[in-house]
Design a protein around this motif. Structure first.
Motif, PDB file in Angstrom:
ATOM      1  N   VAL A  23      17.609  -1.603   5.522  1.00 11.00           N
ATOM      2  CA  VAL A  23      16.782  -2.481   6.344  1.00 11.00           C
ATOM      3  C   VAL A  23      16.763  -1.967   7.778  1.00 11.00           C
ATOM      4  CG1 VAL A  23      16.509  -4.830   7.240  1.00 11.00           C
ATOM      5  CG2 VAL A  23      17.341  -4.466   4.901  1.00 11.00           C
ATOM      6  N   THR A  24      15.566  -1.821   8.341  1.00 13.46           N
ATOM      7  CA  THR A  24      15.446  -1.398   9.737  1.00 13.46           C
ATOM      8  C   THR A  24      14.798  -2.458  10.621  1.00 13.46           C
ATOM      9  OG1 THR A  24      13.315  -0.327   9.325  1.00 13.46           O
ATOM     10  CG2 THR A  24      15.291   1.026   9.056  1.00 13.46           C
ATOM     11  N   GLU A  25      14.137  -3.447  10.022  1.00 15.78           N
ATOM     12  CA  GLU A  25      13.522  -4.515  10.809  1.00 15.78           C
ATOM     13  C   GLU A  25      13.262  -5.699   9.883  1.00 15.78           C
ATOM     14  OE1 GLU A  25       9.996  -5.039  14.217  1.00 15.78           O
ATOM     15  OE2 GLU A  25      10.093  -3.225  12.959  1.00 15.78           O
ATOM     16  N   VAL A  26      13.391  -6.917  10.415  1.00 12.52           N
ATOM     17  CA  VAL A  26      13.221  -8.135   9.619  1.00 12.52           C
ATOM     18  C   VAL A  26      12.157  -9.006  10.272  1.00 12.52           C
ATOM     19  CG1 VAL A  26      14.358 -10.182   8.671  1.00 12.52           C
ATOM     20  CG2 VAL A  26      15.628  -8.027   8.858  1.00 12.52           C
ATOM     21  N   PHE A  27      11.255  -9.561   9.456  1.00 17.14           N
ATOM     22  CA  PHE A  27      10.201 -10.447   9.928  1.00 17.14           C
ATOM     23  C   PHE A  27      10.335 -11.787   9.201  1.00 17.14           C
ATOM     24  CE2 PHE A  27       8.784  -6.055  10.016  1.00 17.14           C
ATOM     25  CZ  PHE A  27       8.342  -5.903  11.328  1.00 17.14           C
ATOM     26  N   PRO A  28      11.216 -12.682   9.705  1.00 17.48           N
ATOM     27  CA  PRO A  28      11.514 -13.924   8.986  1.00 17.48           C
ATOM     28  C   PRO A  28      10.289 -14.820   8.788  1.00 17.48           C
ATOM     29  CG  PRO A  28      13.116 -13.506  10.723  1.00 17.48           C
ATOM     30  CD  PRO A  28      12.003 -12.555  10.938  1.00 17.48           C
ATOM     31  N   ALA A  29       9.392 -14.852   9.746  1.00 22.61           N
ATOM     32  CA  ALA A  29       8.262 -15.793   9.673  1.00 22.61           C
ATOM     33  C   ALA A  29       7.354 -15.506   8.492  1.00 22.61           C
ATOM     34  CB  ALA A  29       7.470 -15.747  10.976  1.00 22.61           C
ATOM     35  N   THR A  30       7.268 -14.239   8.085  1.00 24.47           N
ATOM     36  CA  THR A  30       6.353 -13.872   6.999  1.00 24.47           C
ATOM     37  C   THR A  30       7.080 -13.363   5.753  1.00 24.47           C
ATOM     38  OG1 THR A  30       6.133 -11.636   7.898  1.00 24.47           O
ATOM     39  CG2 THR A  30       4.531 -13.292   8.639  1.00 24.47           C
ATOM     40  N   ASN A  31       8.415 -13.440   5.766  1.00 30.94           N
ATOM     41  CA  ASN A  31       9.214 -12.937   4.651  1.00 30.94           C
ATOM     42  C   ASN A  31       8.846 -11.491   4.303  1.00 30.94           C
ATOM     43  OD1 ASN A  31      11.004 -15.050   4.156  1.00 30.94           O
ATOM     44  ND2 ASN A  31       9.476 -16.172   2.941  1.00 30.94           N
ATOM     45  N   HIS A  32       8.914 -10.665   5.337  1.00 30.00           N
ATOM     46  CA  HIS A  32       8.725  -9.234   5.155  1.00 30.00           C
ATOM     47  C   HIS A  32       9.914  -8.492   5.766  1.00 30.00           C
ATOM     48  CE1 HIS A  32       4.579 -10.291   4.161  1.00 30.00           C
ATOM     49  NE2 HIS A  32       4.443  -9.062   3.681  1.00 30.00           N
ATOM     50  N   VAL A  33      10.215  -7.328   5.205  1.00 27.82           N
ATOM     51  CA  VAL A  33      11.310  -6.495   5.688  1.00 27.82           C
ATOM     52  C   VAL A  33      10.810  -5.054   5.766  1.00 27.82           C
ATOM     53  CG1 VAL A  33      13.576  -5.533   5.104  1.00 27.82           C
ATOM     54  CG2 VAL A  33      13.146  -7.969   4.789  1.00 27.82           C
ATOM     55  N   ARG A  34      11.161  -4.385   6.851  1.00 28.09           N
ATOM     56  CA  ARG A  34      10.866  -2.956   6.945  1.00 28.09           C
ATOM     57  C   ARG A  34      12.098  -2.180   6.493  1.00 28.09           C
ATOM     58  NH1 ARG A  34       6.952  -0.833   9.949  1.00 28.09           N
ATOM     59  NH2 ARG A  34       7.021  -2.484  11.518  1.00 28.09           N
ATOM     60  N   PHE A  35      11.863  -1.202   5.615  1.00 26.16           N
ATOM     61  CA  PHE A  35      12.935  -0.355   5.123  1.00 26.16           C
ATOM     62  C   PHE A  35      12.752   1.080   5.618  1.00 26.16           C
ATOM     63  CE2 PHE A  35      12.880  -3.713   1.826  1.00 26.16           C
ATOM     64  CZ  PHE A  35      14.224  -4.053   1.796  1.00 26.16           C
ATOM     65  N   LEU A  74       0.815  -1.195   0.000  1.00 25.77           N
ATOM     66  CA  LEU A  74       0.000   0.000   0.000  1.00 25.77           C
ATOM     67  C   LEU A  74       0.858   1.258   0.000  1.00 25.77           C
ATOM     68  CD1 LEU A  74      -2.752  -1.049   2.572  1.00 25.77           C
ATOM     69  CD2 LEU A  74      -2.803  -1.263   0.069  1.00 25.77           C
ATOM     70  N   GLU A  75       0.289   2.324  -0.524  1.00 27.99           N
ATOM     71  CA  GLU A  75       0.957   3.608  -0.463  1.00 27.99           C
ATOM     72  C   GLU A  75       1.243   3.989   0.981  1.00 27.99           C
ATOM     73  OE1 GLU A  75       0.314   8.117  -2.277  1.00 27.99           O
ATOM     74  OE2 GLU A  75      -1.313   6.645  -2.324  1.00 27.99           O
ATOM     75  N   TYR A  76       2.384   4.575   1.224  1.00 33.80           N
ATOM     76  CA  TYR A  76       2.912   4.957   2.541  1.00 33.80           C
ATOM     77  C   TYR A  76       3.434   3.769   3.356  1.00 33.80           C
ATOM     78  CZ  TYR A  76       0.249   9.275   1.670  1.00 33.80           C
ATOM     79  OH  TYR A  76      -0.276  10.409   1.116  1.00 33.80           O
ATOM     80  N   SER A  77       3.358   2.570   2.840  1.00 30.81           N
ATOM     81  CA  SER A  77       3.859   1.418   3.597  1.00 30.81           C
ATOM     82  C   SER A  77       5.387   1.400   3.568  1.00 30.81           C
ATOM     83  CB  SER A  77       3.334   0.114   2.994  1.00 30.81           C
ATOM     84  OG  SER A  77       3.918  -1.000   3.654  1.00 30.81           O
ATOM     85  N   ASP A  78       6.008   1.051   4.706  1.00 31.31           N
ATOM     86  CA  ASP A  78       7.455   0.867   4.754  1.00 31.31           C
ATOM     87  C   ASP A  78       7.822  -0.609   4.933  1.00 31.31           C
ATOM     88  OD1 ASP A  78       6.730   0.427   7.388  1.00 31.31           O
ATOM     89  OD2 ASP A  78       7.652   2.269   8.151  1.00 31.31           O
ATOM     90  N   MET A  79       6.834  -1.481   4.798  1.00 29.82           N
ATOM     91  CA  MET A  79       7.048  -2.916   4.958  1.00 29.82           C
ATOM     92  C   MET A  79       6.856  -3.591   3.594  1.00 29.82           C
ATOM     93  SD  MET A  79       5.369  -5.392   7.834  1.00 29.82           S
ATOM     94  CE  MET A  79       5.630  -4.082   9.033  1.00 29.82           C
ATOM     95  N   PHE A  80       7.877  -4.330   3.147  1.00 28.69           N
ATOM     96  CA  PHE A  80       7.888  -4.898   1.810  1.00 28.69           C
ATOM     97  C   PHE A  80       8.031  -6.424   1.879  1.00 28.69           C
ATOM     98  CE2 PHE A  80       8.934  -0.540   1.325  1.00 28.69           C
ATOM     99  CZ  PHE A  80       8.598  -0.153   0.032  1.00 28.69           C
ATOM    100  N   GLN A  81       7.366  -7.069   0.979  1.00 31.18           N
ATOM    101  CA  GLN A  81       7.493  -8.518   0.864  1.00 31.18           C
ATOM    102  C   GLN A  81       8.803  -8.856   0.163  1.00 31.18           C
ATOM    103  OE1 GLN A  81       4.320 -10.305  -1.376  1.00 31.18           O
ATOM    104  NE2 GLN A  81       4.890 -12.391  -0.863  1.00 31.18           N
ATOM    105  N   VAL A  82       9.493  -9.900   0.645  1.00 26.05           N
ATOM    106  CA  VAL A  82      10.732 -10.367   0.039  1.00 26.05           C
ATOM    107  C   VAL A  82      10.634 -11.873  -0.159  1.00 26.05           C
ATOM    108  CG1 VAL A  82      12.115  -8.531   1.069  1.00 26.05           C
ATOM    109  CG2 VAL A  82      11.851 -10.691   2.289  1.00 26.05           C
ATOM    110  N   ALA A  83      11.564 -12.430  -0.915  1.00 28.93           N
ATOM    111  CA  ALA A  83      11.534 -13.874  -1.163  1.00 28.93           C
ATOM    112  C   ALA A  83      12.050 -14.657   0.032  1.00 28.93           C
ATOM    113  CB  ALA A  83      12.357 -14.197  -2.408  1.00 28.93           C
ATOM    114  N   ASP A  84      13.105 -14.156   0.671  1.00 31.09           N
ATOM    115  CA  ASP A  84      13.710 -14.852   1.816  1.00 31.09           C
ATOM    116  C   ASP A  84      14.247 -13.804   2.782  1.00 31.09           C
ATOM    117  OD1 ASP A  84      15.004 -16.455   3.621  1.00 31.09           O
ATOM    118  OD2 ASP A  84      16.575 -17.114   2.232  1.00 31.09           O
ATOM    119  N   ALA A  85      13.521 -13.564   3.869  1.00 29.28           N
ATOM    120  CA  ALA A  85      13.888 -12.511   4.816  1.00 29.28           C
ATOM    121  C   ALA A  85      15.185 -12.816   5.547  1.00 29.28           C
ATOM    122  CB  ALA A  85      12.752 -12.292   5.815  1.00 29.28           C
ATOM    123  N   SER A  86      15.586 -14.078   5.611  1.00 32.12           N
ATOM    124  CA  SER A  86      16.802 -14.422   6.354  1.00 32.12           C
ATOM    125  C   SER A  86      18.053 -13.842   5.713  1.00 32.12           C
ATOM    126  CB  SER A  86      16.939 -15.947   6.459  1.00 32.12           C
ATOM    127  OG  SER A  86      17.147 -16.521   5.170  1.00 32.12           O
TER     128      SER A  86
END
Length: 774
Positions: free
Chosen positions: A272-284, A230-242
């Motif tokens: 990268v400012t935060e990593v969410f391995p369980a859902t493969n998301h990263v905050r930038f 979504l617009e204004y979101s700082d959380m992005f989906q990635v293939a492998d958060a690890s």
């Protein structure tokens, strides 16, 4: 030979009898007598007695030489590991090239003539002892007659050096590329030239004297989105958060839209400012300016950026390029010959300050994939080339975030500040003269959240064509003076405050084409306190904004034959040209010098305390707007000529037998004078379908031939209550009233109005009862 100083009460005669190499003998060998470095950290050692030294004392003594030539000619017997030597100058003592060096018996570094010196082919090297600050004079570079390339490479290549200083004019002949961080190069306002510069590669604005470039680590991954970002979101989906770690930098680029390979809503270097391995998301550290739909593809590439590489206080003179005003490129080609001072790619917190340039070809400060940077107090006067795309810029910034450009100036340049795919940047107190090429531009590659404050020079936003995307969002301009403001493509939520478009001359007596004009897109448009001396044109190429379109407290001159709002024409497209839908409110504003202008197909136009002031012989506004509500304000020597609205498909609405246009006048609105149409409100098209509503208003005709309203043909509904008409006449002799249409005039004051053309009263036509006729 000079007399040595002594410390304590050492017996000089006893020292002279010693057979070992004494300090006196060393100084005699070096030819510098007994002078010491007074007040230095080595003062106690320099002042040692001439008694027979121990081996430990020999190693701890600091020697002196007058020049580098003497240093590199020292006898082998003096080269003890760890031996310190003060070099008083490069060529001569006191010439500024002095330094402290230390003998490293194990060193095999190449002799570079400045920070590393060999001695008579011996193993081991003298290496400069420093606190991180280096000087071109260490290398014997004292002016532009000596090329400074080797010295620059040696200092920049030494990671223990964090600052390089120049204390004279310099000349460079190489295009240097550095992959390092934490370096400041300060030229102390000396002049840098590039006489004899090597050829650049083709179309390469990064072939600068200094190019600081981050490097890719090789880590990469691609993900096809399974959800919207979504617009204004700082959380992005990635293939492998690890694979992501906090603090790492990644180039994130979305697969381009079908419209062109440059149409990318996401194309930045972000951290990268935060990593969410369980859902493969990263905050930038970036809030997306655009929604990215599920199914789009993002590629992430890890980058090791260049960090805090600053260039400061340089006067730069480029190389003349044989362009000769033609499009025929010579050999070698233009862009291979030209020079520019500095470029950055994949860089973080890299500043350029105090750079003053002339005769550049490519941008003075070139940036791509930069973030958190400052360009300050830089100038460009008369670049070598400005007609060919990409040339003659003060600064071009592609795919950049969080930049600040301030206190910069240009004269006769192409662009002062160029943003292409930029976000969250500010331009402040920057000014361009000779500005017909456009000091402030964006190219429409999905720029967003840009702010301009207190600048002057032509503005052109999102106007480089569909290849780039024709799109931008949330651009704010405050306290600006421009020859033109051009923002009529798909620019959403444009804010202009205290902005002024003024007539400008390219040379004495020659006016710049379209100067004094403002062109804007009606998609979340808000203008306050703005003026245009000659024209404002409103178009609509996008409908993404959530906020109201408002023009408040402005003043616009209008040129004969121009468009206030573009009409829909047969064969035109909806994108970029036609305000075919939406609403606009204009309040506390005036339009002056109105002769014949076009007010196109806005759905609903609300005019509050807004005035149209025309010329008595030609003041006319052609109205294609569907609905006009006028509260206060009015028409002076000006009239509205209703030409019929168009529907969204481009056909005249009366084919559907629905109301085509409507006009409501209330709130104390005032009409006065006369105009070329001899009517304040006029409809002559037999196909017109118009609803007329007169409330609290005063209409005063300047002569008997001017009509308060002139209605010919078509189908109409007219209501007038609490209105006041003075002089002039009504013209409705061939109006379409009756049936489901009507005319109702009551409770109005008529003073000397010729009402002879009013039709006879019927059940649907009432215009006599309840009026005060004088």
């Amino acid at each position: 030979m000079n007399q040595e100083q002594h410390k304590g009460t050492t017996d000089a005669a006893a020292a002279g009898q010693d057979k070992a190499i004494s300090r006196r003998h060393v100084l005699r060998t070096l030819g510098i007598g007994g002078a010491m470095l007074a007040g230095s950290a080595f003062a106690s050692k320099l002042a040692m007695a001439d008694a027979p030294p121990s081996n430990a004392e020999k190693a701890g003594r600091v020697l002196q030489v007058a020049s580098v030539a003497e240093l590199t000619s020292m006898p082998p017997g003096l080269l003890k590991d760890g031996q310190h030597v003060v070099v008083n100058g490069y060529n001569n003592s006191g010439d500024g090239g002095g330094k402290l060096v230390r003998w490293n018996a194990a060193s095999t570094k190449a002799d570079n003539g400045g920070t590393v010196h060999s001695v008579n082919g011996m193993s081991g090297r003298f290496e400069v002892v420093h606190n991180g600050v280096a000087d071109f004079r260490w290398f014997g570079v004292f002016g532009s007659t000596q090329n400074a390339d080797a010295a620059l490479d040696a200092m920049a290549g030494d990671l223990t050096i964090h600052r390089i200083e120049a204390h004279s004019d310099l000349n460079f002949t190489k295009r240097h590329v550095y992959h390092r961080s934490n370096l400041e190069v300060d030229f102390h306002n000396h002049t840098v030239t590039t006489e004899g510069m090597e050829l650049n590669t083709l179309d390469n604005p990064f072939g600068a004297v200094m190019f600081f470039q981050g490097t890719a680590t090789g880590a990469t991954q691609t993900v096809t989105l399974t959800e919207d970002i979504l617009e204004y979101s700082d959380m992005f989906q990635v293939a492998d958060a690890s694979a992501f770690r906090i603090g790492s930098w990644w180039h994130a680029g979305i697969l381009a839209n079908a419209g062109g390979k440059a149409q990318k809503e996401l194309d930045y270097m972000i951290m990268v400012t935060e990593v969410f391995p369980a859902t493969n998301h990263v905050r930038f550290n970036y809030k997306s300016g655009w929604q990215l739909a599920a199914g789009r593809q993002i590629t992430y590439k890890e980058i090791r950026p260049a960090v805090r590489c600053h260039v400061r206080n340089m006067n730069f003179i480029g190389i003349p390029v044989p362009v000769n005003g033609t499009s025929v490129r010579p050999t070698p080609e233009w862009d291979q010959i030209g020079s520019n001072p500095v470029a950055y790619e994949y860089a973080v917190e890299c500043d350029a300050t105090g750079i003053n340039a002339t005769k550049v070809f490519w941008p003075v400060v070139m940036r791509r994939y930069n973030t958190h940077f400052l360009t300050e107090r830089c100038t460009l006067i008369n670049p070598e080339e400005r007609d060919w795309g990409g040339t003659g810029y003060l600064t071009q910034q592609i795919n950049v975030l969080y930049g600040h450009v301030k206190d910069c100036n240009t004269s006769n340049a192409r662009h002062l500040n160029d943003f292409t795919c930029a976000a969250y940047c500010m331009v402040e107190n920057c000014h361009g003269d000779g500005d017909e090429y456009g000091p402030f531009v964006t190219h429409g590659q999905y720029e967003h959240d840009l702010t301009y404050i207190g600048n002057s020079g032509l503005l052109s936003f999102a106007n480089s064509g569909t290849f780039w995307g024709d799109s931008a969002k949330r651009v704010t301009v405050k306290k600006h003076i421009a020859s033109r403001i051009v923002a009529n493509k798909r620019l959403t939520d444009l804010t202009l405050e205290d902005c002024h478009a003024v007539v400008t001359y390219t040379k004495p007596g020659t006016k710049m084409s379209n100067s004094g004009s403002i062109w804007v897109n009606m998609d979340g448009l808000q203008m306050r306190g703005c003026t245009a001396q000659e024209m404002i044109t409103i178009s609509k190429g996008s409908s993404r904004g959530k906020r109201k379109n408002i023009i408040d407290s402005c003043s616009f001159g209008m040129m004969n034959g121009y468009e206030l709002a573009r009409p829909i024409r047969a064969g035109t497209t909806q994108v970029g040209f036609t305000p075919s839908n939406g609403e606009l409110t204009i309040l506390n504003t005036e339009f002056t010098n109105v002769e014949e202008i076009n007010l196109g197909s806005i759905n609903k136009l609300t005019l509050i305390n807004t005035w149209f002031k025309g010329l008595p012989v030609s003041g006319k506004v052609k109205v294609g707007t569907r609905e006009i509500i006028m509260q206060g304000g009015g028409l002076i020597n000006c009239g509205f000529l209703f030409t019929g609205a168009w529907d969204k498909a481009g056909d005249v609405n009366n084919a559907k037998n629905t109301p085509d246009q409507s006009i409501t006048i209330d709130g104390g609105a005032v009409f006065s004078g006369t105009n070329g149409e001899k009517a304040f409100l006029k409809s002559v098209d037999p196909g017109n379908v118009i609803t007329w509503s007169f409330g609290d208003c005063t209409s005063t005709a300047a002569d008997a031939h001017t009509a308060h309203f002139h209605i010919e043909g078509g189908s109409h509904k007219l209501k007038a209550m609490r209105s006041r008409f003075q002089g002039g006449k009504y013209v409705v002799s061939n109006a379409g009233f009756g049936g489901s249409n009507y005319m109702f005039i009551t409770s109005v004051i008529e003073e000397g109005v010729n009402r002879s053309s009013l039709p006879a009263e019927t059940a649907e036509i009432k215009h006599s009862a309840g009026n005060l006729t004088i």
